[in-house]
Design a protein around this motif. Structure first.
Motif, mmCIF file in Angstrom:
data_model
loop_
_atom_site.group_PDB
_atom_site.id
_atom_site.type_symbol
_atom_site.label_atom_id
_atom_site.label_comp_id
_atom_site.label_asym_id
_atom_site.label_seq_id
_atom_site.Cartn_x
_atom_site.Cartn_y
_atom_site.Cartn_z
ATOM 1 N N TYR A 86 0.815 -1.213 0.000
ATOM 2 C CA TYR A 86 0.000 0.000 0.000
ATOM 3 C C TYR A 86 0.850 1.265 0.000
ATOM 4 O O TYR A 86 0.488 2.263 -0.610
ATOM 5 N N GLU A 87 1.961 1.254 0.657
ATOM 6 C CA GLU A 87 2.809 2.445 0.782
ATOM 7 C C GLU A 87 3.684 2.698 -0.443
ATOM 8 O O GLU A 87 4.362 3.707 -0.507
ATOM 9 N N PRO A 106 -4.588 13.503 1.574
ATOM 10 C CA PRO A 106 -5.562 12.519 2.041
ATOM 11 C C PRO A 106 -6.798 12.466 1.139
ATOM 12 O O PRO A 106 -7.229 13.476 0.591
ATOM 13 N N ARG A 125 -3.860 1.571 8.768
ATOM 14 C CA ARG A 125 -2.891 2.389 8.019
ATOM 15 C C ARG A 125 -3.615 3.330 7.057
ATOM 16 O O ARG A 125 -3.253 4.498 6.917
ATOM 17 N N VAL A 126 -4.639 2.817 6.394
ATOM 18 C CA VAL A 126 -5.423 3.662 5.491
ATOM 19 C C VAL A 126 -6.072 4.799 6.278
ATOM 20 O O VAL A 126 -6.060 5.953 5.856
ATOM 21 N N ARG A 127 -6.615 4.481 7.441
ATOM 22 C CA ARG A 127 -7.237 5.514 8.275
ATOM 23 C C ARG A 127 -6.199 6.544 8.725
ATOM 24 O O ARG A 127 -6.453 7.738 8.736
ATOM 25 N N GLN A 128 -5.004 6.081 9.077
ATOM 26 C CA GLN A 128 -3.939 6.993 9.515
ATOM 27 C C GLN A 128 -3.584 7.967 8.392
ATOM 28 O O GLN A 128 -3.400 9.153 8.627
ATOM 29 N N ARG A 129 -3.484 7.479 7.168
ATOM 30 C CA ARG A 129 -3.134 8.337 6.032
ATOM 31 C C ARG A 129 -4.301 9.214 5.569
ATOM 32 O O ARG A 129 -4.108 10.209 4.903
ATOM 33 N N ASN A 130 -5.531 8.787 5.887
ATOM 34 C CA ASN A 130 -6.733 9.481 5.418
ATOM 35 C C ASN A 130 -7.700 9.636 6.589
ATOM 36 O O ASN A 130 -8.745 8.990 6.635
ATOM 37 N N ILE A 159 4.080 7.314 -0.419
ATOM 38 C CA ILE A 159 2.975 8.003 -1.063
ATOM 39 C C ILE A 159 2.919 9.419 -0.505
ATOM 40 O O ILE A 159 2.951 9.626 0.698
ATOM 41 N N THR A 160 2.851 10.393 -1.387
ATOM 42 C CA THR A 160 2.848 11.784 -0.934
ATOM 43 C C THR A 160 1.574 12.534 -1.323
ATOM 44 O O THR A 160 1.508 13.737 -1.164
ATOM 45 N N SER A 161 0.580 11.826 -1.830
ATOM 46 C CA SER A 161 -0.644 12.505 -2.238
ATOM 47 C C SER A 161 -1.416 12.984 -1.015
ATOM 48 O O SER A 161 -1.259 12.460 0.082
#
Length: 162
Positions: A8-9, A25, A58-63, A21-23
């Motif tokens: 994912y990363e 959220p 992890r998805v929640r942490q990034r978004n 990934i730098t996009s």
């Protein structure tokens, strides 16, 4: 065969040095996993479910404010190639949804996509364009009640009537 939480990363999943990934959220994230895992046989429950939970966290942490949707894809069935594969995966995804809610992550949902043979097939038994259009409409209907004020102000651009 690296687990999705590691992939994912990565910008390119097959190259570990392309991590990061730098996009910005996302507003919505659909997590549609399991079809290939269950197509080969039902995976070991504890490790698979732990990997799914790690991925969702992890998805929640990034978004942090995104609406997360756990999706059961249309290609898996209960009769081929593995008995009860769809039912087992459905249960595991729904268990993850409840776990996330118990942990206070309320902005999550579940959707189950179905294959309709009348819509035809795409490449290598994958869904057809007609099926993808239907699945997209089903997902949009699930997400529409959570659209932001700005999205609602933009109007419905799906081609249908209001």
């Amino acid at each position: 065969d690296e687990p999705l939480p590691l992939l994912y990363e990565r910008v390119l999943p097959f190259e570990a040095q392309h991590a990061g990934i730098t996009s910005p959220p996302a507003d919505y994230v659909v997590i549609n996993v399991g079809t290939n895992d269950f197509f080969r046989g039902v995976p070991e429950a504890t490790s698979w479910r732990s990997a799914l939970h790690a991925l969702t966290l992890r998805v929640r942490q990034r978004n942090p404010s995104a609406r997360l949707v756990l999706a059961l894809g249309p290609l898996l069935s209960d009769d081929y190639p593995v008995a009860r594969a769809r039912s087992i995966l459905r249960g595991w995804l729904q268990d993850e949804l409840e776990r996330l809610r118990r942990e206070g992550l309320l902005n999550v949902a579940f959707i189950e996509f179905w294959f309709d043979p009348a819509e035809g097939l795409g490449c290598q038994y994958h869904p057809s364009a007609r099926t993808h259009a239907r699945l997209g409409a089903e997902l949009a209907a699930l997400l529409k009640p959570t659209a932001t004020v700005d999205e609602k102000a933009m109007g419905d651009h799906s081609g249908g009537e209001d």
